[in-house]
Scaffold this motif. Sequence first.
Motif, PDB file in Angstrom:
ATOM      1  N   VAL A  67       0.802  -1.273   0.043  1.00  0.00           N
ATOM      2  CA  VAL A  67      -0.109  -0.085   0.037  1.00  0.00           C
ATOM      3  C   VAL A  67       1.082   1.283  -0.062  1.00  0.00           C
ATOM      4  CG1 VAL A  67      -1.622   1.239   1.371  1.00  0.00           C
ATOM      5  CG2 VAL A  67      -1.766  -1.255   1.081  1.00  0.00           C
ATOM      6  N   GLY A  68       1.902   1.272   0.693  1.00  0.00           N
ATOM      7  CA  GLY A  68       2.655   2.352   0.887  1.00  0.00           C
ATOM      8  C   GLY A  68       3.546   2.678  -0.399  1.00  0.00           C
ATOM      9  N   THR A  69       4.092   1.614  -0.949  1.00  0.00           N
ATOM     10  CA  THR A  69       4.785   1.753  -2.224  1.00  0.00           C
ATOM     11  C   THR A  69       3.891   2.515  -3.369  1.00  0.00           C
ATOM     12  OG1 THR A  69       6.283  -0.208  -1.828  1.00  0.00           O
ATOM     13  CG2 THR A  69       6.159   0.592  -3.977  1.00  0.00           C
ATOM     14  N   CYS A 169      -6.481  -6.492 -13.262  1.00  0.00           N
ATOM     15  CA  CYS A 169      -5.596  -6.616 -12.332  1.00  0.00           C
ATOM     16  C   CYS A 169      -5.762  -6.029 -11.066  1.00  0.00           C
ATOM     17  CB  CYS A 169      -4.247  -6.241 -12.901  1.00  0.00           C
ATOM     18  SG  CYS A 169      -2.822  -6.161 -11.566  1.00  0.00           S
ATOM     19  N   PRO A 170      -5.878  -6.450 -10.109  1.00  0.00           N
ATOM     20  CA  PRO A 170      -6.506  -6.044  -8.817  1.00  0.00           C
ATOM     21  C   PRO A 170      -5.712  -4.754  -8.268  1.00  0.00           C
ATOM     22  CG  PRO A 170      -5.553  -8.065  -8.242  1.00  0.00           C
ATOM     23  CD  PRO A 170      -5.616  -8.024  -9.792  1.00  0.00           C
ATOM     24  N   TYR A 171      -4.247  -4.988  -8.549  1.00  0.00           N
ATOM     25  CA  TYR A 171      -3.096  -4.097  -8.300  1.00  0.00           C
ATOM     26  C   TYR A 171      -3.227  -2.613  -8.879  1.00  0.00           C
ATOM     27  CZ  TYR A 171       1.449  -1.948  -6.616  1.00  0.00           C
ATOM     28  OH  TYR A 171       2.229  -1.173  -6.111  1.00  0.00           O
ATOM     29  N   GLY A 172      -4.061  -2.745  -9.982  1.00  0.00           N
ATOM     30  CA  GLY A 172      -4.407  -1.358 -10.532  1.00  0.00           C
ATOM     31  C   GLY A 172      -5.521  -0.716  -9.997  1.00  0.00           C
ATOM     32  N   MET A 173      -6.473  -1.421  -9.447  1.00  0.00           N
ATOM     33  CA  MET A 173      -7.585  -0.914  -8.589  1.00  0.00           C
ATOM     34  C   MET A 173      -7.135  -0.401  -7.326  1.00  0.00           C
ATOM     35  SD  MET A 173     -10.110  -4.241  -9.543  1.00  0.00           S
ATOM     36  CE  MET A 173     -10.609  -4.602 -11.235  1.00  0.00           C
ATOM     37  N   LEU A 174      -6.136  -1.112  -6.874  1.00  0.00           N
ATOM     38  CA  LEU A 174      -5.656  -0.585  -5.574  1.00  0.00           C
ATOM     39  C   LEU A 174      -4.943   0.845  -5.689  1.00  0.00           C
ATOM     40  CD1 LEU A 174      -4.693  -1.147  -2.474  1.00  0.00           C
ATOM     41  CD2 LEU A 174      -2.772  -2.069  -3.353  1.00  0.00           C
ATOM     42  N   ALA A 179      -3.662   6.381  -4.491  1.00  0.00           N
ATOM     43  CA  ALA A 179      -2.991   7.318  -5.154  1.00  0.00           C
ATOM     44  C   ALA A 179      -3.527   8.762  -5.047  1.00  0.00           C
ATOM     45  CB  ALA A 179      -2.878   6.950  -6.604  1.00  0.00           C
ATOM     46  N   ASP A 180      -2.667   9.774  -4.779  1.00  0.00           N
ATOM     47  CA  ASP A 180      -3.232  10.843  -4.827  1.00  0.00           C
ATOM     48  C   ASP A 180      -2.425  11.853  -6.026  1.00  0.00           C
ATOM     49  OD1 ASP A 180      -0.801  11.752  -3.808  1.00  0.00           O
ATOM     50  OD2 ASP A 180      -1.597  11.655  -1.536  1.00  0.00           O
ATOM     51  N   GLY A 181      -2.686  13.252  -5.859  1.00  0.00           N
ATOM     52  CA  GLY A 181      -1.961  14.152  -6.745  1.00  0.00           C
ATOM     53  C   GLY A 181      -0.498  14.435  -6.718  1.00  0.00           C
ATOM     54  N   MET A 182       0.007  13.732  -5.552  1.00  0.00           N
ATOM     55  CA  MET A 182       1.336  13.986  -5.499  1.00  0.00           C
ATOM     56  C   MET A 182       2.123  12.586  -5.770  1.00  0.00           C
ATOM     57  SD  MET A 182       1.578  16.304  -2.135  1.00  0.00           S
ATOM     58  CE  MET A 182       3.202  16.842  -2.320  1.00  0.00           C
ATOM     59  N   THR A 183       1.334  11.308  -6.065  1.00  0.00           N
ATOM     60  CA  THR A 183       1.942  10.188  -6.279  1.00  0.00           C
ATOM     61  C   THR A 183       2.717  10.227  -7.564  1.00  0.00           C
ATOM     62  OG1 THR A 183       0.008   9.101  -5.238  1.00  0.00           O
ATOM     63  CG2 THR A 183       1.416   7.756  -7.012  1.00  0.00           C
ATOM     64  N   ARG A 212      -1.269  11.686 -23.231  1.00  0.00           N
ATOM     65  CA  ARG A 212      -1.671  13.429 -23.321  1.00  0.00           C
ATOM     66  C   ARG A 212      -2.851  13.435 -22.944  1.00  0.00           C
ATOM     67  NH1 ARG A 212       0.067  13.628 -29.593  1.00  0.00           N
ATOM     68  NH2 ARG A 212      -0.943  11.803 -29.411  1.00  0.00           N
ATOM     69  N   LYS A 213      -3.925  12.624 -22.855  1.00  0.00           N
ATOM     70  CA  LYS A 213      -5.172  12.916 -22.517  1.00  0.00           C
ATOM     71  C   LYS A 213      -5.298  12.687 -21.009  1.00  0.00           C
ATOM     72  CE  LYS A 213      -6.989  10.751 -26.544  1.00  0.00           C
ATOM     73  NZ  LYS A 213      -7.911   9.755 -27.170  1.00  0.00           N
ATOM     74  N   GLY A 214      -4.244  12.635 -20.101  1.00  0.00           N
ATOM     75  CA  GLY A 214      -4.346  12.793 -18.734  1.00  0.00           C
ATOM     76  C   GLY A 214      -4.133  11.656 -18.030  1.00  0.00           C
ATOM     77  N   ASP A 215      -3.934  11.640 -16.584  1.00  0.00           N
ATOM     78  CA  ASP A 215      -3.928  10.175 -16.015  1.00  0.00           C
ATOM     79  C   ASP A 215      -5.088   9.147 -16.216  1.00  0.00           C
ATOM     80  OD1 ASP A 215      -1.968  11.487 -14.443  1.00  0.00           O
ATOM     81  OD2 ASP A 215      -3.046  12.202 -12.919  1.00  0.00           O
ATOM     82  N   GLN A 216      -4.390   7.899 -16.462  1.00  0.00           N
ATOM     83  CA  GLN A 216      -5.451   6.795 -16.885  1.00  0.00           C
ATOM     84  C   GLN A 216      -5.045   5.441 -16.087  1.00  0.00           C
ATOM     85  OE1 GLN A 216      -6.009   6.649 -21.356  1.00  0.00           O
ATOM     86  NE2 GLN A 216      -4.471   8.380 -21.044  1.00  0.00           N
ATOM     87  N   ARG A 217      -5.952   4.715 -15.476  1.00  0.00           N
ATOM     88  CA  ARG A 217      -5.632   3.701 -14.824  1.00  0.00           C
ATOM     89  C   ARG A 217      -4.671   2.631 -15.427  1.00  0.00           C
ATOM     90  NH1 ARG A 217      -7.963  -1.377 -13.712  1.00  0.00           N
ATOM     91  NH2 ARG A 217      -9.713  -1.067 -15.311  1.00  0.00           N
ATOM     92  N   GLU A 218      -4.940   2.641 -16.858  1.00  0.00           N
ATOM     93  CA  GLU A 218      -4.286   1.463 -17.405  1.00  0.00           C
ATOM     94  C   GLU A 218      -2.602   1.829 -17.574  1.00  0.00           C
ATOM     95  OE1 GLU A 218      -8.345   1.947 -18.830  1.00  0.00           O
ATOM     96  OE2 GLU A 218      -6.839   3.122 -18.592  1.00  0.00           O
ATOM     97  N   CYS A 219      -2.148   2.919 -17.263  1.00  0.00           N
ATOM     98  CA  CYS A 219      -0.974   3.101 -17.422  1.00  0.00           C
ATOM     99  C   CYS A 219       0.081   2.485 -16.314  1.00  0.00           C
ATOM    100  CB  CYS A 219      -0.527   4.753 -17.074  1.00  0.00           C
ATOM    101  SG  CYS A 219       0.972   5.214 -17.189  1.00  0.00           S
ATOM    102  N   LEU A 220       1.014   1.769 -16.894  1.00  0.00           N
ATOM    103  CA  LEU A 220       1.876   0.864 -16.341  1.00  0.00           C
ATOM    104  C   LEU A 220       3.208   1.697 -15.671  1.00  0.00           C
ATOM    105  CD1 LEU A 220       2.136  -2.069 -18.753  1.00  0.00           C
ATOM    106  CD2 LEU A 220       0.532  -1.789 -16.633  1.00  0.00           C
TER     107      LEU A 220
END
Length: 367
Positions: A67-69, A169-174, A179-183, A212-220
């Motif tokens: 969680v911390g990482t 992937c459950p980790y992507g949902m975590l 995450a916040d704006g400073m992650t 370029r379209k902003g933050d997206q959950r799929e980004c690795l």
Amino acid sequence: MWTRRRRAVALLGGAATLLLPFLRIGGDSAFRFDIPTMRLLFFGSVLWIDQFHLVLLLVLFLLLLAVGTTAVFGRVWCGWLCPQTVIAEVARWMASALPGRARKSGASVVLVPLSALVSLSLLWFFVPPAETFRNLFRSPVLLGFFLAQWGVVYGMVGVLGTRFCGTACPYGMLQNAVADGMTISVAFDPGRADCLRCNLCARVCPVGIDIRKGDQRECLACATCIDACRGVTAARGIDPFISYRGTVRRARAYLFAGTAAAAGLAFLFAVWAQPSVAFAVQWEGSGPGGGGNLYRYSVRNGRAEPVRMRLSVDRPARILGDPGIAAAPKSRAFGSVAVTSDGETRGEVRFTAEGNGFRFVREAAYP
């Protein structure tokens, strides 16, 4: 730049995973879960499945670390360490020596033996490597696990690929939850209007998104798009439009690091402080023909040497049969003894187990 670094991390992580099962401490595996005896060999120590408090501390540490990482570094695990992406990256890198048109199919071919090696490495954390090689084609169970894991690894990496990362992937949902704006994450600088519109960042993205379209959950957070953008902008003498954003120096990072470190230290201290040898005894029932009582004893030996002790009871009780106890290195021994009494035992009997410099005194009921 980031691609080279990610490949170096992947090779180091893969080498550590493959070589760890071969590391031995005190004549046994440094890290392995032994299924027949239900024990975890942990760098010279032994954790038994019934030591729930140690297992709980270990799980708590791993949970806090994950969680911390994720809260601080985002999906750095996904892009840099997760086998789902690392194995595919290694396969593509190995196939990069082939001609351009053959690289994609070559990566799929390379993935076949690579998946087999990964399957073997998973077995080694449960069965010693030498025993695995010796019995792989002799044991139907071992061979079945090897083939099943081989198929699963190839299917996950070669067939599902990054589609799994972006959907199930459950980790992507975590990441979305913590995450916040400073992650730390890969992001496009929207304040710059001089983007070259080459679209190379979208074409090289392994999950097929446009950063370029902003933050997206799929980004690795693999930074492939950063390298692509840098390759184009460097020729024009300008900074890339995509980079890692975020910071580690903040209260939330220190909080997670502190709590994870505390849980990890508590686990290590508990492992270090546990006795190397433990003895327990309990009443099991009446003896045959109603003569005396049966007692079941257990010895837990975490040492690299065998332990031999002698069992005795306080008078007027006495042991019938062999009072000797022996426990092999890093194992547990169980046995039963019959106890009878020629006088009043006051409802309990006191056992003493001595040997190898150890002395244990335990009391058990004497109905």
